[in-house]
Design a protein around this motif. Structure first.
Motif, short mmCIF file in Angstrom:
data_model
loop_
_atom_site.label_atom_id
_atom_site.label_comp_id
_atom_site.label_asym_id
_atom_site.label_seq_id
_atom_site.Cartn_x
_atom_site.Cartn_y
_atom_site.Cartn_z
N ILE A 80 8.98 22.98 2.11
CA ILE A 80 7.76 22.22 1.80
C ILE A 80 7.17 22.58 0.42
CG2 ILE A 80 5.36 21.86 2.56
CD1 ILE A 80 6.50 21.45 5.40
N PRO A 81 7.16 23.87 0.02
CA PRO A 81 6.63 24.18 -1.32
C PRO A 81 7.35 23.41 -2.44
CG PRO A 81 6.86 26.18 -0.05
CD PRO A 81 7.50 25.10 0.76
N ARG A 82 8.67 23.38 -2.37
CA ARG A 82 9.44 22.68 -3.41
C ARG A 82 9.08 21.20 -3.47
NH1 ARG A 82 15.21 22.50 -1.59
NH2 ARG A 82 14.46 20.61 -0.58
N GLU A 83 8.93 20.58 -2.30
CA GLU A 83 8.61 19.15 -2.25
C GLU A 83 7.21 18.88 -2.77
OE1 GLU A 83 11.06 16.76 -1.30
OE2 GLU A 83 12.09 18.65 -1.75
N LEU A 84 6.30 19.80 -2.51
CA LEU A 84 4.94 19.66 -3.04
C LEU A 84 4.94 19.80 -4.56
CD1 LEU A 84 2.96 21.83 -0.44
CD2 LEU A 84 2.61 19.38 -0.81
N MET A 87 0.84 -1.20 0.00
CA MET A 87 0.00 0.00 0.00
C MET A 87 0.88 1.25 0.00
SD MET A 87 -2.74 0.88 2.92
CE MET A 87 -3.16 2.52 3.40
N THR A 88 0.57 2.19 -0.88
CA THR A 88 1.37 3.43 -0.95
C THR A 88 0.92 4.37 0.15
OG1 THR A 88 1.32 3.21 -3.32
CG2 THR A 88 2.08 5.32 -2.46
N ALA A 89 1.90 4.74 0.99
CA ALA A 89 1.54 5.70 2.03
C ALA A 89 1.40 7.09 1.42
CB ALA A 89 2.62 5.72 3.10
N LEU A 90 0.47 7.84 1.96
CA LEU A 90 0.32 9.23 1.57
C LEU A 90 1.34 10.01 2.39
CD1 LEU A 90 -3.07 11.10 1.44
CD2 LEU A 90 -1.12 12.02 2.65
N LYS A 91 2.19 10.76 1.73
CA LYS A 91 3.24 11.50 2.45
C LYS A 91 2.75 12.88 2.85
CE LYS A 91 7.34 9.22 0.87
NZ LYS A 91 8.68 9.33 0.34
N LEU A 92 2.82 13.15 4.14
CA LEU A 92 2.40 14.44 4.70
C LEU A 92 3.63 15.16 5.25
CD1 LEU A 92 0.35 16.50 5.98
CD2 LEU A 92 0.20 14.94 7.94
N GLY A 93 3.93 16.34 4.72
CA GLY A 93 5.07 17.12 5.21
C GLY A 93 4.61 18.15 6.21
N VAL A 94 5.25 18.19 7.37
CA VAL A 94 4.93 19.25 8.35
C VAL A 94 6.23 19.91 8.81
CG1 VAL A 94 2.89 17.96 9.14
CG2 VAL A 94 4.95 17.91 10.49
N PRO A 95 6.14 21.16 9.25
CA PRO A 95 7.35 21.89 9.66
C PRO A 95 8.09 21.17 10.79
CG PRO A 95 5.52 23.40 9.39
CD PRO A 95 4.95 22.02 9.31
N SER A 96 9.39 21.13 10.67
CA SER A 96 10.21 20.33 11.58
C SER A 96 10.54 21.03 12.89
CB SER A 96 11.51 19.97 10.87
OG SER A 96 12.10 21.14 10.34
N LYS A 97 10.17 22.32 12.98
CA LYS A 97 10.49 23.02 14.23
C LYS A 97 9.64 24.27 14.36
CE LYS A 97 14.45 25.00 11.84
NZ LYS A 97 14.21 26.35 11.46
N GLY A 98 9.77 24.88 15.52
CA GLY A 98 9.20 26.21 15.71
C GLY A 98 7.71 26.25 15.89
N LEU A 115 5.82 15.07 -1.93
CA LEU A 115 4.84 15.03 -0.84
C LEU A 115 3.46 15.04 -1.48
CD1 LEU A 115 6.17 17.85 1.55
CD2 LEU A 115 6.32 15.37 1.94
N HIS A 116 2.52 14.31 -0.89
CA HIS A 116 1.12 14.42 -1.34
C HIS A 116 0.47 15.64 -0.68
CE1 HIS A 116 1.89 10.08 -1.93
NE2 HIS A 116 1.00 10.17 -2.89
N LEU A 117 0.74 15.79 0.61
CA LEU A 117 0.16 16.88 1.38
C LEU A 117 1.26 17.59 2.14
CD1 LEU A 117 -2.91 15.08 3.05
CD2 LEU A 117 -2.91 16.38 0.93
N GLY A 118 1.06 18.87 2.45
CA GLY A 118 2.07 19.58 3.22
C GLY A 118 1.46 20.78 3.92
N VAL A 119 2.01 21.07 5.10
CA VAL A 119 1.57 22.24 5.86
C VAL A 119 2.68 23.29 5.79
CG1 VAL A 119 1.07 23.14 8.17
CG2 VAL A 119 0.20 20.88 7.48
N THR A 120 2.34 24.45 5.29
CA THR A 120 3.29 25.57 5.31
C THR A 120 2.53 26.87 5.11
OG1 THR A 120 5.45 26.33 4.53
CG2 THR A 120 3.93 25.52 2.85
#
Ligand code: ATP
Ligand code: PRP
Length: 241
Positions: free
Chosen positions: A58-62, A1-12, A67-72
């Motif tokens: 995160i924008p570049r990875e999106l 099963m392909t995981a959906l990749k979610l990017g979130v900020p690593s700090k702060g 990434l499938h999803l990302g928070v930024t």
């Protein structure tokens, strides 16, 4: 099963608020127990892989579909992704990480009341000094587009990746384009926002990448997540993980 990749900020501040935001929707994000490894766990929903990375990356990875999803922030997406709406979709504005991208000038420039005045000052500056007025920023694309819309041409951008408000005092720029939240950094550095100098109101947002590998599994996970997000959030006990 392909995981959906979610990017979130690593700090702060964006990381803590993101964790709380998902927790209020029954989804627990936690950093892996491997110390400084930038990976994590997602509990409360199946099929999501957590990727921790800098909000600015995160924008570049999106855009690349890694990434499938990302928070930024909306500011970094609009800055970094040309024709961003064709590359990403805004799923939810998250109600934190508010920041205004603005044009600010030295507080003592009392004759500069708006962008039109800045244009005049820039022309005078060039005539007097033989070089263009310098504007420090890391938001090159957004600043250029905004200045163009206001007919300001006699300036040049100076790259500043941090402590941008200090460039005027340090003599490396005459004006800045930067984000402001409480306004205290601008104030403390004797800078003033031009009344018509608001470029963008930004907040943290959950984005989906249009070009990510949206196979059947990933689409199913996204639908499940969307159903969760549509429900009213619950108050979070205990704050972030
Ligand atoms: N003072 C602030 N208040 C609210 N949001 C902020 C503030 N400063 C930054 N942000 C938001 O957080 C995001 C951080 O982007 P930035 O590119 O600075 O992150 P980064 O890559 O993690 O950089 P750094 O490592 O310098 O923190 C942006 O979307 C910005 O709007
Ligand atoms: O209006 P305020 O509440 O004062 O916040 C605005 C400041 O916060 C951010 O800087 P940050 O602290 O992230 O450091 P940076 O200069 O390295 O980006 C931003 O770049 C401004 O400098």
């Amino acid at each position: 099963m392909t995981a959906l990749k979610l990017g979130v900020p690593s700090k702060g501040r964006l990381q803590d608020a993101t964790i709380d935001w998902f927790a209020a929707r029954g989804i627990r994000l936690s950093r892996s127990s491997q110390g400084r490894e930038y990976a994590g766990r997602v509990e409360g929903i199946d099929g999501i892989e957590l990727v921790l990375l800098s909000a600015g990356e995160i924008p570049r990875e999106l855009a690349a579909g890694r990434l499938h999803l990302g928070v930024t922030g909306q500011d970094v997406v609009r800055e970094q992704i040309p024709a961003w709406e064709s590359q990403v979709e805004e799923i939810a504005e998250m109600g934190f990480g508010f920041a205004d991208l603005v044009v600010a000038v030295p507080a003592f420039w009392i004759d500069v009341e708006d962008m039109a005045d800045l244009d005049s000052v820039a022309a005078e500056f060039r005539a007097r000094h033989g070089q263009r007025l310098r504007v420090a920023t890391k938001y090159h694309a957004l600043a250029r587009a905004f200045f163009r819309r206001h007919g300001v041409a006699d300036y040049r951008l100076v790259d500043s990746q941090g402590a941008t408000e200090g460039t005027v005092k340090n003599g490396t720029a005459e004006a800045v384009v930067d984000i402001t939240s409480t306004g205290s950094t601008l104030r403390d550095n004797h800078l003033r926002v031009l009344p018509d100098g608001l470029i963008l109101r930004s907040q943290a947002t959950l984005f989906a990448a249009r070009n990510a590998p949206w196979d059947e599994e990933a689409r199913g996970t996204r639908a499940e997540l969307a159903a969760r997000l549509a429900r009213a959030p619950a108050p979070v006990a205990g704050g972030s993980a």
